[in-house]
Structure formats: C-alpha cells, structure tokens
Scaffold this motif. Sequence first.
Motif, PDB file in Angstrom:
ATOM      1  N   THR A 153      13.060 -79.761  37.416  1.00 28.51           N
ATOM      2  CA  THR A 153      14.407 -80.266  37.667  1.00 28.51           C
ATOM      3  C   THR A 153      14.762 -81.390  36.705  1.00 28.51           C
ATOM      4  O   THR A 153      15.872 -81.453  36.171  1.00 28.51           O
ATOM      5  CB  THR A 153      14.522 -80.766  39.118  1.00 28.51           C
ATOM      6  OG1 THR A 153      14.157 -79.708  40.009  1.00 28.51           O
ATOM      7  CG2 THR A 153      15.935 -81.224  39.425  1.00 28.51           C
TER       8      THR A 153
ATOM      9  N   ALA B 135      17.673 -81.579  33.880  1.00 27.73           N
ATOM     10  CA  ALA B 135      18.650 -82.664  33.811  1.00 27.73           C
ATOM     11  C   ALA B 135      18.686 -83.280  32.410  1.00 27.73           C
ATOM     12  O   ALA B 135      19.758 -83.621  31.893  1.00 27.73           O
ATOM     13  CB  ALA B 135      18.323 -83.728  34.847  1.00 27.73           C
TER      14      ALA B 135
ATOM     15  N   SER C  45      24.337 -84.534  35.407  1.00 27.58           N
ATOM     16  CA  SER C  45      23.210 -85.322  34.902  1.00 27.58           C
ATOM     17  C   SER C  45      23.355 -86.802  35.254  1.00 27.58           C
ATOM     18  O   SER C  45      22.389 -87.450  35.667  1.00 27.58           O
ATOM     19  CB  SER C  45      23.098 -85.159  33.378  1.00 27.58           C
ATOM     20  OG  SER C  45      22.783 -83.819  33.052  1.00 27.58           O
TER      21      SER C  45
ATOM     22  N   PHE D 263      22.800 -87.271  38.917  1.00 27.72           N
ATOM     23  CA  PHE D 263      21.374 -87.125  39.194  1.00 27.72           C
ATOM     24  C   PHE D 263      20.621 -88.398  38.818  1.00 27.72           C
ATOM     25  O   PHE D 263      19.676 -88.811  39.490  1.00 27.72           O
ATOM     26  CB  PHE D 263      20.853 -85.927  38.399  1.00 27.72           C
ATOM     27  CG  PHE D 263      19.421 -85.560  38.679  1.00 27.72           C
ATOM     28  CD1 PHE D 263      19.041 -85.076  39.922  1.00 27.72           C
ATOM     29  CD2 PHE D 263      18.448 -85.698  37.698  1.00 27.72           C
ATOM     30  CE1 PHE D 263      17.721 -84.737  40.178  1.00 27.72           C
ATOM     31  CE2 PHE D 263      17.131 -85.359  37.942  1.00 27.72           C
ATOM     32  CZ  PHE D 263      16.764 -84.872  39.186  1.00 27.72           C
TER      33      PHE D 263
ATOM     34  N   LEU E  90      17.570 -90.203  30.834  1.00 28.57           N
ATOM     35  CA  LEU E  90      18.752 -89.337  30.849  1.00 28.57           C
ATOM     36  C   LEU E  90      19.879 -89.946  30.015  1.00 28.57           C
ATOM     37  O   LEU E  90      20.568 -89.241  29.280  1.00 28.57           O
ATOM     38  CB  LEU E  90      19.211 -89.111  32.286  1.00 28.57           C
ATOM     39  CG  LEU E  90      18.408 -88.118  33.127  1.00 28.57           C
ATOM     40  CD1 LEU E  90      19.025 -87.987  34.515  1.00 28.57           C
ATOM     41  CD2 LEU E  90      18.354 -86.757  32.466  1.00 28.57           C
TER      42      LEU E  90
END
Length: 746
Positions: A343, A347, A491, A494, A506
Amino acid sequence: MIFSRIHFATLLIATAAASMPAAAQSASPVAPKAGAVVTTPHVRAELIAHAPDGVTPGAPVWVGLQITHQPEWHTYWKNAGDSGLPTEMTWTLPAGVSTGEIAWPVPEKIAVGNLANYGYENTVLLPVPLEVSTLYKPPVTMGTTPAMDIRLKASWLVCRKECIPEEGTFSLSLPLQGSTALHKADFDTAAAAQPQPLAKPGTVQVEGHNLKVRLEGLPAAVQGKTLGFFPETPEVIRTAAVSGKDWTQSWDDGVWTASIPLADQRSESPTTMPVVVALAEADRQAGQPVAWRAEAPVSGTWSSAAPRAEVSPALQAALTANAASATSAAASSTELPAPSSTTFLAALFGALLGGLLLNLMPCVFPILAIKVLGFARQAGNDSAHRKAGLAYTGGVMLSFLALGGAMLALRAAGAGLGWGFQLQSPGVVAALAALFTLIGLNLVGVFEFGRAAPSSVCSAQAKHPLANDFLSGVLAVVIASPCTAPFMGVSLGFAIGLPAAQALLLFAALGFGLALPYLVAGFVPAIARLLPKPGPWMHTLRRLLAFPMFATVAWLVWVLGQQSGIDGAGTLLALLVCLAAIVWALTLSGRTRVVIAGLLIAFTAVLTAAIGRNVLQVVEPAQLASAAAKGAAGQRWQPWSADRVAALSDAGQPVFIDFTAAWCVTCQYNKKSTLSDAQVLADFDAKKVAMLRADWTRRDPAITAALTALGRSGVPVYVLQAPGKPPVVLTEILGKDEVRAALAAL
C-alpha cells in the motif's frame, strides 16, 4: 539578463510564502475572549455556578458544565461503554481554592448497532464542588463587588452516528458576597440524579465468563423493580448485553442479584468494582432517589485479560464502521490502520505520478514558460543544463518537504489544515500578489535587478547562478499549491495518517515528480536542442510572459476579495500600485531617484498604516452571507454543513458535495466546465440531488475534519452520497461523463 536576476529580488518573498504556515495561522482571526458559553454545531456548553450562601470557607459552592445537545447527539459518562470518551475538565482557580471530583449524574444506556455506550442526551449538568479554604484571600477591589475568577478548559466527544471531538475555554466571575442561585433548579436536578451510596458494599463474584453481583440495602420501594446496571470500571462487562436476554436479575428477600456476562475483550481485572444501579425512567418519582452506588469487593479468579490498547477494539470497530458508511457528511473521526508495504509503495507511485501531472495544471504554467527561457539561455551548455536541473529539483523537493513538514507538525498540534493551507491566510495571498507583480514588472522591462539592488547582491548572484534555478523550484512549489492533480488527493490524504518519516517520503516523491521533466531535460541534451537558439525572440517572449503574471495577480486579488471582502481587495490593489511606483522610482538615477523614491515610500507607509489592516481582516464573503436566503429561495447550491447533510440523508435525498476554495484553480475550472454543464445539471435535477458547496477558502475545522474522514487533505474533492450507501468520491479533474455515470448509478 533575462529574468535570472529577478529571483534574487524575490527570494525573501518566495521563501516566506513557501514556509509561512505559522504566519498563515497568526493571520487568522484572533479567538474571542473566553466567556461562560461555548456553542458548536452539536452542543451548547455553559459554565454555571451555585453559591447560595456566598463564597466563604465552609460554605457550599458548586460550579458545573451544562451541556445541551442537539437532537440525537450525546456525550459520555465516566465509563463511556464500548466506545467514546468521558468529558474532561481542567480548572484554573485562585490559591486556596480547589475542586472535588465530578458528581456524575446517572447515565442512560445508548445503543449503537451491536454496541452500547453510557452517556447523556438532551441537557445534562456535570457539577463539581469547590472547596474554599481559609488560605483563600479575596481580591482587593476599589468600588466594585469582589468576585472569584474561575477558568475552565473542557473537552468532550460528541457523537451521533459519527463522533466529533470538541473543546472549549470558559471563564466566570463568581461574586463572593450575597447569594448566587440563578441555576438552583439545574443543580437540584443534577443532585437528584446522583447515585445514593448504599450502606453495605455488596459483593461481586467472578464465575467463569460471568459476574455474579449481589447488592443489599436498596429501599423497599425499589424492590421487585427492574434496574439498570452501570459499572464505573470500563472494559469489564459486555456493555451491549440486554437484560432478560443476555443477562438476568432477580430479587431474593430484599437482595438484588444479577448474572452479567464479561466482555469478550476484557482488559481490566479489578479487585473492587464501583457499580451503579438505577430505576428505569418509568419507575422514577419526583423527589425520590433514582440510583444507588456501591463499591463491591471482587472475589473469584479472573481469566486472562486481553492486552489494554490505546483505542479499545470496540471503539476501533465503531470508528471503522463510521468511515465505511459515512452516512452523515463524512464528518466522523477515524484512525487509519498501519499501511502494508504494498500500500505504501502504491501511495509513493501515486505521489510521483501526481507530481508529474501537476506540471499540466494551470497553476504551474508561468513557471513552465520561465524554465523554457532558462533552457534557451543556456543553449549548447550541457553542463549548465545538468546543474540547473539538479538545483531546480533540490529547490522543489526541499520546498515540498518544508511545506509538508509544517502541515504535519501543525496538524499534530491540533490545527485543522490541509494541502494549500497557506493560501487560507490573507497575508500569504497578498505576499504572493506582490511577488507576481514584481515578476511581471521585471519581465515587461520596467526594471532590471542590477539597477534596483545593491551591487553586493548583484555580485553574489553572479557568483552563485545556480541559486536562480533553486529559487525557481521554490517558486514552483509556492504557486503549485492551489492545484491538486489526479492521484495527488489520495496520496496526500494517505500521508496524514502515516508516521512522519513515511509521510515526508510521500511529499518528497510528489516534489520529485514535479521536478522530473526538467531533471530529465537537463541530462538529455537532445531535449534542450529542440529549443531554438538564443535570439531576439527571447525578448519578445519575455515581455509576453509578463501578462500571465499579471493575470495571476488579478486572480490572487479576487481570492483575497473572497477572504477579506471588497475593502481588502481594493486596499491590496492600491498597495500594489504603490509597489510598482516604488520599483520604477528605484530605476531612476541621481538625486531624482532619492527624492521620488523617498516620497513614494513615505506615501506607501502612510497608506499602509491607514488602510493596510483591510488586507488582513477576515470577513464573511457576501455570497456566503446570503447563501441561506438563496437556498430558501430555491437556488441550486446550498452551503455545506454536517447537520444539513444529515437532515437531507434522513429525508432520503441524495447529496452532492463540492469541497472547493477560491484559491484552487482546478476547483474553478471544474466549476465553470463540468458543474455548469446543462446536461449534468439536468441529471442532478432528474435524480433530485441536493447540491452543497463546502467553501474552504478560509480555514474551517469542520470542512477539514470532513476531508480527513474521506482520506483527503486538500481540494477539490467531489462526493456523491445516497442514503444507506457509502459515499462515492469522484476524481479531481471532474469529467462530465464521470458525473453523469455516477448519477445514473443512484
């Protein structure tokens, strides 16, 4: 030189705008002075007092938090049950004054699906006794009635099908002399709801998976009646067990006994259990006790208890169910589970792809053109291209990390923020308008940096040309923040629920995606060679690029108008004209430059002192102030609120929610294209869908909470919600076919 020197002219403004979260918050309206009442969309909370004999040592003095709930909403008892949190109070009192424990009224059992909670609906008063000792010294006053200043910081969790944490700061001046008994009836009602202590402690016996409870000394008038059972120790019994079905109670010669099942996830093994038993509402009589309390010793052997968690399994299950059903405007509070490696990698890829697509968003167009000029200026110099690409990438990635880190830190501190949060501050919007005015003036040829800046700064620019490329990366992030590209929303949402290190990865991936095209162009000479050689066309293009900059200024002034009203927008325009005049005056020479520039700077300072505050004020936009009236008149769009969505859902009407902001360019594009299309609007009408608009132009904690519950941290977000179904979240670049297909599926 073409444009390169403008970066040094705007370094201070660009850097401040990119890293201005704290300023963004300080520019928000100052919180009003604490009073006795705090009102939220779900409760009205008031600090009240009762001192019938005045405030003296030994006299009865009570204070309390009275909470009036909206219909169907509730807060919690000291043991919240399967989910929830009790109301907490922190007092600030003068020396010599202390508080006792909350005198909790008997709660009611509130069923929530297959769970049950203990709490309060309608109106409840949580009284607290004040103990005034002989050490208390009343304040010295001159001609006024002496009073005791009492301050309270309270927090509570208010729930319906969703749960919302709220808090408030209260203050109260309690007169020391005379009688304070305005709320006598409220305190009398709360006292009548207090459990009365039993003379005998009773017993609790552990027998396998059940508790055997035995209480003696209950009044004769109660005997033979069915009682409710409320343990003060959480996570011991199965709270949702139903009397007569899952557990039994009986009377034997004046002794009340019960067999109650233990919780499947029991985490406590107490040696003494404080318990409360209460009459049913139908059996209660005015002026008579309604509940009784005992602290019963526990005998028998407890089985192994489940490990105690920060969030109980039942609460986590309830929160997860809230997120799945989202039956009321997606305003619930949930915690994201720990992501798997697959996951997280997905992302990261989404963030990289979102950064790449961000280059196609209208926000970034001005920087695209400027980078084209930069590449053309360095034609034939492969080494310079590579260095410029690396410097630009560094500026982009560091700016994304700084902006993301600031957002995560402020959210951890309790601020309700999301992507683009800095543009919710009028001060940041005004600074960006000034920045783009300077860039436009430079491009159109009003000034060259070498004539308007000290020679030491110009020489520093010549020694460190890569700083131009680094700053262009910073600038790209600053102006990209109003946009959310496809894949970015998921994203970034998240990232909010991840540990800081993973969340920053990220943001770094997002920055790398934005910079990747220029980095590749810098290391692949064939791409740079596609541009024409330097020549007169560059001067023409340079002046042409000034107009997108001025268009950006016009847009930013419009955004400020949504935040600070027409006076704020007009003031900003006047100050921008003064800024342009000062810049022009600095291009003059000799004594003329000193005189004219000095006069213009003095005039601008006076003007700023006189009307500058209009820029930073936050007022309700006219369109929102009249939104309620428009909605009543049958207009299509209505202002969003969690209560409004809940009311529409309860009435069985589908709801479409547009989470938007004036500073979000993508939002405005979708609004003018897809959401204004006649066929799309006809489909909304055919399905009788209520259309709500959640305007995030200015900071709004309720909208931030709703976005977080949807797994998003920025706008645009589009949600189609039908009663009894999970919400459908549409893509950021809203297509007509996508909306019509979602409506057809209702």
